[in-house]
Scaffold this motif. Structure first.
Motif, PDB file in Angstrom:
ATOM      1  N   TYR A 174      42.945   0.979  21.806  1.00 33.73           N
ATOM      2  CA  TYR A 174      43.569   2.155  22.425  1.00 33.73           C
ATOM      3  C   TYR A 174      42.674   3.391  22.233  1.00 33.73           C
ATOM      4  O   TYR A 174      42.487   4.189  23.148  1.00 33.73           O
ATOM      5  CB  TYR A 174      44.941   2.362  21.771  1.00 33.73           C
ATOM      6  CG  TYR A 174      45.639   3.647  22.143  1.00 33.73           C
ATOM      7  CD1 TYR A 174      46.398   3.741  23.307  1.00 33.73           C
ATOM      8  CD2 TYR A 174      45.545   4.768  21.327  1.00 33.73           C
ATOM      9  CE1 TYR A 174      47.043   4.915  23.644  1.00 33.73           C
ATOM     10  CE2 TYR A 174      46.184   5.948  21.657  1.00 33.73           C
ATOM     11  CZ  TYR A 174      46.936   6.020  22.813  1.00 33.73           C
ATOM     12  OH  TYR A 174      47.562   7.187  23.144  1.00 33.73           O
ATOM     13  N   ASN A 184      44.474   4.708  31.589  1.00 30.32           N
ATOM     14  CA  ASN A 184      45.852   5.184  31.540  1.00 30.32           C
ATOM     15  C   ASN A 184      46.606   4.533  30.367  1.00 30.32           C
ATOM     16  O   ASN A 184      46.595   3.308  30.218  1.00 30.32           O
ATOM     17  CB  ASN A 184      46.538   4.848  32.864  1.00 30.32           C
ATOM     18  CG  ASN A 184      47.959   5.376  32.897  1.00 30.32           C
ATOM     19  OD1 ASN A 184      48.857   4.742  32.357  1.00 30.32           O
ATOM     20  ND2 ASN A 184      48.124   6.543  33.503  1.00 30.32           N
ATOM     21  N   GLN A 185      47.219   5.412  29.602  1.00 28.69           N
ATOM     22  CA  GLN A 185      47.926   4.935  28.403  1.00 28.69           C
ATOM     23  C   GLN A 185      49.036   3.942  28.749  1.00 28.69           C
ATOM     24  O   GLN A 185      49.204   2.905  28.120  1.00 28.69           O
ATOM     25  CB  GLN A 185      48.501   6.139  27.655  1.00 28.69           C
ATOM     26  CG  GLN A 185      49.302   5.792  26.437  1.00 28.69           C
ATOM     27  CD  GLN A 185      49.836   7.046  25.748  1.00 28.69           C
ATOM     28  OE1 GLN A 185      49.165   8.069  25.707  1.00 28.69           O
ATOM     29  NE2 GLN A 185      51.039   6.983  25.231  1.00 28.69           N
ATOM     30  N   GLY A 186      49.785   4.259  29.774  1.00 29.24           N
ATOM     31  CA  GLY A 186      50.891   3.400  30.201  1.00 29.24           C
ATOM     32  C   GLY A 186      50.402   2.029  30.620  1.00 29.24           C
ATOM     33  O   GLY A 186      50.986   1.004  30.264  1.00 29.24           O
ATOM     34  N   ALA A 187      49.270   2.028  31.354  1.00 28.67           N
ATOM     35  CA  ALA A 187      48.716   0.758  31.835  1.00 28.67           C
ATOM     36  C   ALA A 187      48.283  -0.108  30.660  1.00 28.67           C
ATOM     37  O   ALA A 187      48.497  -1.328  30.638  1.00 28.67           O
ATOM     38  CB  ALA A 187      47.529   1.025  32.757  1.00 28.67           C
ATOM     39  N   PHE A 190      51.434  -1.375  28.987  1.00 27.98           N
ATOM     40  CA  PHE A 190      52.191  -2.231  29.902  1.00 27.98           C
ATOM     41  C   PHE A 190      51.541  -3.612  29.993  1.00 27.98           C
ATOM     42  O   PHE A 190      52.227  -4.628  29.981  1.00 27.98           O
ATOM     43  CB  PHE A 190      52.248  -1.577  31.298  1.00 27.98           C
ATOM     44  CG  PHE A 190      52.868  -2.486  32.323  1.00 27.98           C
ATOM     45  CD1 PHE A 190      54.247  -2.710  32.342  1.00 27.98           C
ATOM     46  CD2 PHE A 190      52.072  -3.136  33.262  1.00 27.98           C
ATOM     47  CE1 PHE A 190      54.811  -3.567  33.278  1.00 27.98           C
ATOM     48  CE2 PHE A 190      52.637  -3.996  34.195  1.00 27.98           C
ATOM     49  CZ  PHE A 190      54.002  -4.209  34.210  1.00 27.98           C
TER      50      PHE A 190
END
Lengths: 265, 273
Positions: A174, A184-187, A190
């Motif tokens: 990360y 993208n953090q969410g990607a 996820f």
């Protein structure tokens, strides 16, 4: 000349038989250690001490190796995936690599160097200074006193440290992938949630348990039979036993990893 | 052969490793309730004989009778019960490095009894007091001198009130005063545990003279004398006389060889540098 083929076969067979012999002796040693878990007094008290020595004292090392391993994976993964336009898969790549393979293997190898070598040296010194004989003479089963608690402690410590390694490795990925390279953090998260299944986690867990048994058996065995080494005696034998323990453990970890992976996939 | 009480008897005992024979056809009886010393030069098989009694080595031939029972013919459970009657002082004490002195001494009690911790700790300190180490109970073995470690080893050997006390070279490597203290300790143990059979492996003649009721002398793995110290002292056997008076026969004395001049010159150069 007539004897040459036989001599060649004998020279070839002798070490093979020796390896088979040692493998058999190690297996019996492990079984004896497991059996004495049930017969050992104060097994939990002694195992807890060993959890501290094997597990807690190795925590910092595991955190350090874990974070850098994750960061390298993030970096390498990003520059590979970017060529295919699929950097969004980075979370998936990092987490699966760690949980399935690198987590259990690297944790086991690190623990071999950090705790396994110390187990061999400690038991080896006890052997050459008559401490193990003293235990036997006092009718204290040396297997139950020395080996069984270490088996229990390893079975507790290895999976826990592997889980910590995996988690901190994912955080390392990360750091490079999201914070440094701008994914993208969410990607990232996820993809992890989407791709990691319970089978991956339990596979890593089983691996760490097998590695725990391998490392403890090899390291305890090498220390326990330091006095039977033919290459050296005394303190030199303890040194050689420690080297053998680390080398054999690392080889067996990788061999077992291949076998387990082929069954788990 | 039959033995009574806690006598230890060897019957045609032989032991070796590979082609090397360590002990040959030893037949002797170490009397119960006495201090027996196994005497002999370095490498003659004294410690090996002691390890036979403990059961750490099995003889190739012959028998060892302890308390009237053939040690190596006993069922495993009974053999373990027999060994509980033995206290052993190893050469360097063989104390567990990870435990304090008190924990080491308490080990037989903490492992085999359900006594409360404080009772066991008190027993350990009381036993340490018997060997003059009460105030060192919380020290670790590596913080102590060799003599102290041996005394602590003795404390551990006697805490379970053994019927047989086996000591492997209790005075070797000790200064004369500490060695004398160890001798006195063994004598006080004999006074304290009247029925205890004590076996001491030694080559310290002063110690042997002071403590031995019975002496078994080994030479090249064979028993060459068995009897009291008085009869040993008056024996005309040349080997025993050499041993007693610390002399060697003329033909055994090594001639001082002239040093190789090259070695001599090299050493002189090194010293001058």
């Amino acid at each position: 000349m007539a004897y040459a083929p036989t001599a060649f076969l004998a020279a070839l067979g002798r070490p093979v038989l020796e390896y088979i012999n040692t493998a058999g002796a190690m297996t019996l040693f492990l079984l004896s250690g497991i059996y004495h878990i049930g017969t050992s007094r104060k097994i939990w008290q002694r195992s807890l001490q060993q959890v501290y020595l094997i597990g807690s004292k190795s925590l910092f090392l595991i955190l350090l190796i874990g974070i850098f391993c994750g960061m390298v994976l993030g970096l390498q993964g990003y520059y590979t995936l970017v060529q295919f336009g699929s950097v969004g898969m980075l979370g998936s790549a990092v987490s699966l690599t760690l949980i399935r393979e690198l987590g259990p293997v690297l944790t086991a190898i690190m623990l071999t160097g950090r705790a396994g070598s110390s187990i061999t040296a400690e038991i080896g010194v006890m052997r050459i200074s008559d401490q193990i004989d003293a235990l036997d003479v006092m009718d204290i089963n040396s297997m139950a006193y020395l080996v069984s608690p270490r088996i229990v402690a390893s079975l507790i410590s290895f999976p826990l440290l592997t889980a910590i390694f995996d988690t901190i490795g994912i955080i390392g990925g990360y750091l490079t992938g999201v914070l440094m390279l701008g994914i993208n953090q969410g990607a990232y998260f996820f993809r992890i949630q989407n791709s990691v299944t319970l089978v991956d986690v339990t596979g890593g867990f089983w691996k760490s348990l097998v590695f725990a048994l391998i490392v403890t058996t090899v390291c305890c065995f090498q220390g326990y039979f330091t006095h039977k080494r033919r290459d050296s005696v005394g303190p030199a034998a303890v040194g050689n036993a420690t080297t053998s323990a680390v080398v054999i453990s690392c080889i067996l970890i990788l061999v077992a990893d291949y076998i387990l992976t082929s069954f788990l996939l | 052969m039959h033995t009574a009480s806690w006598e230890i008897a060897f019957e045609n005992l032989s032991l070796g490793y590979g082609e090397r024979t360590i002990l040959r056809d030893i037949t002797a009886t170490l009397p119960a309730g006495k201090i027996s010393v196994i005497l002999g030069g370095s490498g003659c098989g004294k410690s090996t004989l002691l390890k036979n009694i403990i059961g750490l080595h099995r003889p190739q031939q012959g028998k060892i009778w302890v308390g009237g029972k053939d040690l190596f013919d006993l069922p495993r459970a009974e053999y373990r019960r027999m060994r509980r009657h033995m206290g052993v002082l190893f050469q360097d004490g063989a104390l567990l490095g990870a435990l304090t002195l008190a924990q080491n001494v308490a080990l037989p009690l903490s492992e085999h009894t359900s006594l409360p911790k404080e009772v066991i700790r008190k027993a350990a300190f009381d036993t340490l007091a018997q060997v003059g180490l009460r105030e060192f109970g919380d020290y670790y073995p590596n913080e102590l001198s060799g003599g102290m470690r041996k005394r602590a080893g003795l404390a551990r050997a006697i805490i379970a009130s053994p019927s047989i006390l086996l000591c492997d070279e209790p005075t070797s490597g000790l200064d004369p005063i500490t060695a004398a203290k160890m001798d006195n300790l063994l004598l006080s143990m004999k006074a304290h545990f009247a029925d205890m059979t004590t076996v001491v492996v030694s080559h310290d003649m002063q110690s042997v003279k002071k403590i031995a009721d019975y002496v078994l002398v080994l030479r090249d793995g064979q028993a060459v004398f068995a009897g009291s110290y008085q009869s040993l002292a008056t024996s005309n056997d040349p080997y025993l006389q050499q041993f007693l008076h610390r002399t060697v026969e003329d033909e055994e004395q090594r001639r001082h060889e002239e040093q190789d001049p090259r070695v001599h010159a090299a050493i002189q150069d090194w010293l001058a540098s």
